[in-house]
Design a protein around this motif. Structure first.
Motif, PDB file in Angstrom:
ATOM      1  N   UNK A 167       0.811  -1.221   0.000  1.00 28.87           N
ATOM      2  CA  UNK A 167       0.000   0.000   0.000  1.00 28.87           C
ATOM      3  C   UNK A 167       0.846   1.272   0.000  1.00 28.87           C
ATOM      4  N   UNK A 168       1.793   1.446   0.925  1.00 33.13           N
ATOM      5  CA  UNK A 168       2.570   2.687   0.904  1.00 33.13           C
ATOM      6  C   UNK A 168       3.475   2.815  -0.312  1.00 33.13           C
ATOM      7  N   UNK A 169       4.082   1.706  -0.743  1.00 33.26           N
ATOM      8  CA  UNK A 169       5.002   1.773  -1.884  1.00 33.26           C
ATOM      9  C   UNK A 169       4.265   2.132  -3.163  1.00 33.26           C
ATOM     10  N   UNK A 170       3.103   1.520  -3.410  1.00 34.61           N
ATOM     11  CA  UNK A 170       2.354   1.805  -4.630  1.00 34.61           C
ATOM     12  C   UNK A 170       1.658   3.161  -4.568  1.00 34.61           C
ATOM     13  N   UNK A 171       1.285   3.614  -3.389  1.00 32.87           N
ATOM     14  CA  UNK A 171       0.731   4.968  -3.258  1.00 32.87           C
ATOM     15  C   UNK A 171       1.786   5.998  -3.633  1.00 32.87           C
ATOM     16  N   UNK A 172       2.991   5.762  -3.165  1.00 37.01           N
ATOM     17  CA  UNK A 172       4.100   6.653  -3.508  1.00 37.01           C
ATOM     18  C   UNK A 172       4.379   6.616  -5.003  1.00 37.01           C
ATOM     19  N   UNK A 173       4.376   5.407  -5.568  1.00 36.47           N
ATOM     20  CA  UNK A 173       4.722   5.253  -6.976  1.00 36.47           C
ATOM     21  C   UNK A 173       3.680   5.834  -7.924  1.00 36.47           C
ATOM     22  N   UNK A 174       2.414   5.511  -7.706  1.00 36.85           N
ATOM     23  CA  UNK A 174       1.373   5.848  -8.680  1.00 36.85           C
ATOM     24  C   UNK A 174       0.712   7.203  -8.446  1.00 36.85           C
ATOM     25  N   UNK A 175       0.874   7.770  -7.244  1.00 34.55           N
ATOM     26  CA  UNK A 175       0.218   9.028  -6.934  1.00 34.55           C
ATOM     27  C   UNK A 175       1.194  10.156  -6.601  1.00 34.55           C
ATOM     28  N   UNK A 176       2.081   9.897  -5.658  1.00 36.82           N
ATOM     29  CA  UNK A 176       2.960  10.966  -5.166  1.00 36.82           C
ATOM     30  C   UNK A 176       4.056  11.306  -6.169  1.00 36.82           C
ATOM     31  N   UNK A 177       4.781  10.298  -6.657  1.00 32.94           N
ATOM     32  CA  UNK A 177       5.903  10.564  -7.561  1.00 32.94           C
ATOM     33  C   UNK A 177       5.489  11.274  -8.850  1.00 32.94           C
ATOM     34  N   UNK A 178       4.416  10.840  -9.535  1.00 36.30           N
ATOM     35  CA  UNK A 178       4.017  11.580 -10.737  1.00 36.30           C
ATOM     36  C   UNK A 178       3.717  13.040 -10.448  1.00 36.30           C
ATOM     37  N   UNK A 179       3.077  13.324  -9.310  1.00 31.44           N
ATOM     38  CA  UNK A 179       2.765  14.712  -8.956  1.00 31.44           C
ATOM     39  C   UNK A 179       4.033  15.519  -8.741  1.00 31.44           C
ATOM     40  N   UNK A 180       4.977  14.955  -8.009  1.00 32.71           N
ATOM     41  CA  UNK A 180       6.239  15.648  -7.739  1.00 32.71           C
ATOM     42  C   UNK A 180       7.014  15.892  -9.032  1.00 32.71           C
ATOM     43  N   UNK A 181       7.085  14.877  -9.891  1.00 31.90           N
ATOM     44  CA  UNK A 181       7.855  15.007 -11.123  1.00 31.90           C
ATOM     45  C   UNK A 181       7.195  15.968 -12.109  1.00 31.90           C
ATOM     46  N   UNK A 182       5.857  15.999 -12.141  1.00 31.44           N
ATOM     47  CA  UNK A 182       5.176  16.983 -12.986  1.00 31.44           C
ATOM     48  C   UNK A 182       5.511  18.405 -12.544  1.00 31.44           C
ATOM     49  N   UNK A 183       5.487  18.634 -11.236  1.00 27.68           N
ATOM     50  CA  UNK A 183       5.798  19.971 -10.713  1.00 27.68           C
ATOM     51  C   UNK A 183       7.242  20.352 -11.016  1.00 27.68           C
TER      52      UNK A 183
END
Length: 313
Positions: free
Chosen positions: A228-244
């Motif tokens: 749960x935490x690893x995939x939340x980071x991968x599919x939600x958090x990282x794309x947002x950070x990298x887009x910004x």
């Protein structure tokens, strides 16, 4: 709706391969010991063909901007360093450390990102995406070997042993040969390129078939605290950070979408046989691939819809 169908069409074949393998094992058509042998063959034979062919066939006539390639390369490497420093502090079991790190940073860019990019931007984007693939896959194939060797089941991190195993890794060998052929312009005769392409195309279906046949769903509950935490980071958090970050560095349109294709697509199917054959927790690696593939149907649709809504693409 069109964007959702694009994501579904990219994901459903993967689910079919995995389900087919699982059903064949349940029906007794194949045994797990046979699948383990087939898994070794995929790792040592099929994947080198795929990494070679993906690099060899890249179109050098349409190159992405250097800032895009530099951003992709540096961002992946920085992310890996952060994960290598933080994950061991949170996860006690050594074989799981490398698997979790790989699951967070390594995505199925080739088989998910490319179809999505071409569907959204048209065939004109395929050449740019293919050159980005060359950079990303080369980094993936090199660093994933190093990371899995650092956190193998024996707990050994001897530098000499790691370097030897990196050089001997089949995926990296295929990638290196592909780069040599690409940059030197060496032509492979069609009579040889045709079977190479066939082996490359068969890699993911066979790997996912094996994954389905060796998957044990009763073990997923025990791994939820990692999944749960690893995939939340991968599919939600990282794309947002990298887009910004990408937007701040001047990336726009296709370039921004490629960041989602790199960071927001499911865990790479190659991570499963690599973990199985390099002392990692293969069961956990397989669960990362399966669950991320299912969840990505929704998250990719969400990212595409968001980017279109705010005018980023």
């Amino acid at each position: 709706m069109e964007s959702f169908l694009v994501a579904v069409n990219a994901v459903v074949p993967f689910l079919c391969y995995i389900t087919f393998g699982y059903v064949m094992k349940i029906k007794g058509v194949v045994k797990e010991d046979f699948l383990q042998q087939l898994n070794k063959m995929v790792f040592k034979v099929f994947y080198p063909f795929m990494t070679f062919y993906n690099i060899y066939k890249a179109d050098a006539s349409s190159l992405p901007r250097p800032v895009m390639l530099i951003f992709c390369g540096i961002s992946i490497l920085v992310l890996e360093v952060i994960l290598v420093l933080t994950v061991p502090r949170l996860v006690k079991e050594n074989p799981r450390r490398g698997v979790i790190i790989q699951a967070i940073y390594r995505s199925n860019f080739v088989l998910f990102g490319l179809p999505l990019t071409v569907s959204v931007f048209g065939d004109v984007a395929s050449s740019v995406a293919a050159m980005v693939v060359t950079v990303v896959i080369t980094i993936y194939n090199t660093t994933s070997v190093v990371i899995l060797e650092m956190f193998n089941s024996e707990g050994k991190t001897d530098v000499k042993t790691i370097l030897v195993n990196v050089v001997k890794n089949p995926l990296l060998q295929g990638a290196m040969v592909g780069l040599v052929f690409f940059f030197l312009g060496i032509h492979v005769p069609k009579s040889l390129l045709t079977p190479i392409a066939a082996f490359a195309d068969a890699t993911s279906p066979v790997a996912l078939f094996v994954l389905g046949g060796t998957l044990h769903f009763n073990a997923i509950r025990g791994n939820l605290k990692y999944l749960v935490p690893a995939l939340s980071l991968k599919l939600l958090v990282l794309p947002a950070v990298m887009l910004a970050l990408g937007y701040a560095f001047g990336l726009r349109d296709l370039e921004l979408f490629l960041l989602v294709a790199i960071y927001g697509t499911p865990v790479a199917a190659a991570s499963y046989p690599m973990a199985q054959n390099m002392g990692g927790d293969g069961e956990l690696a397989g669960q990362f691939v399966v669950i991320s593939t299912v969840v990505a149907v929704g998250t990719l649709f969400g990212w595409i819809f968001f980017m279109k809504s705010v005018g980023l693409i």
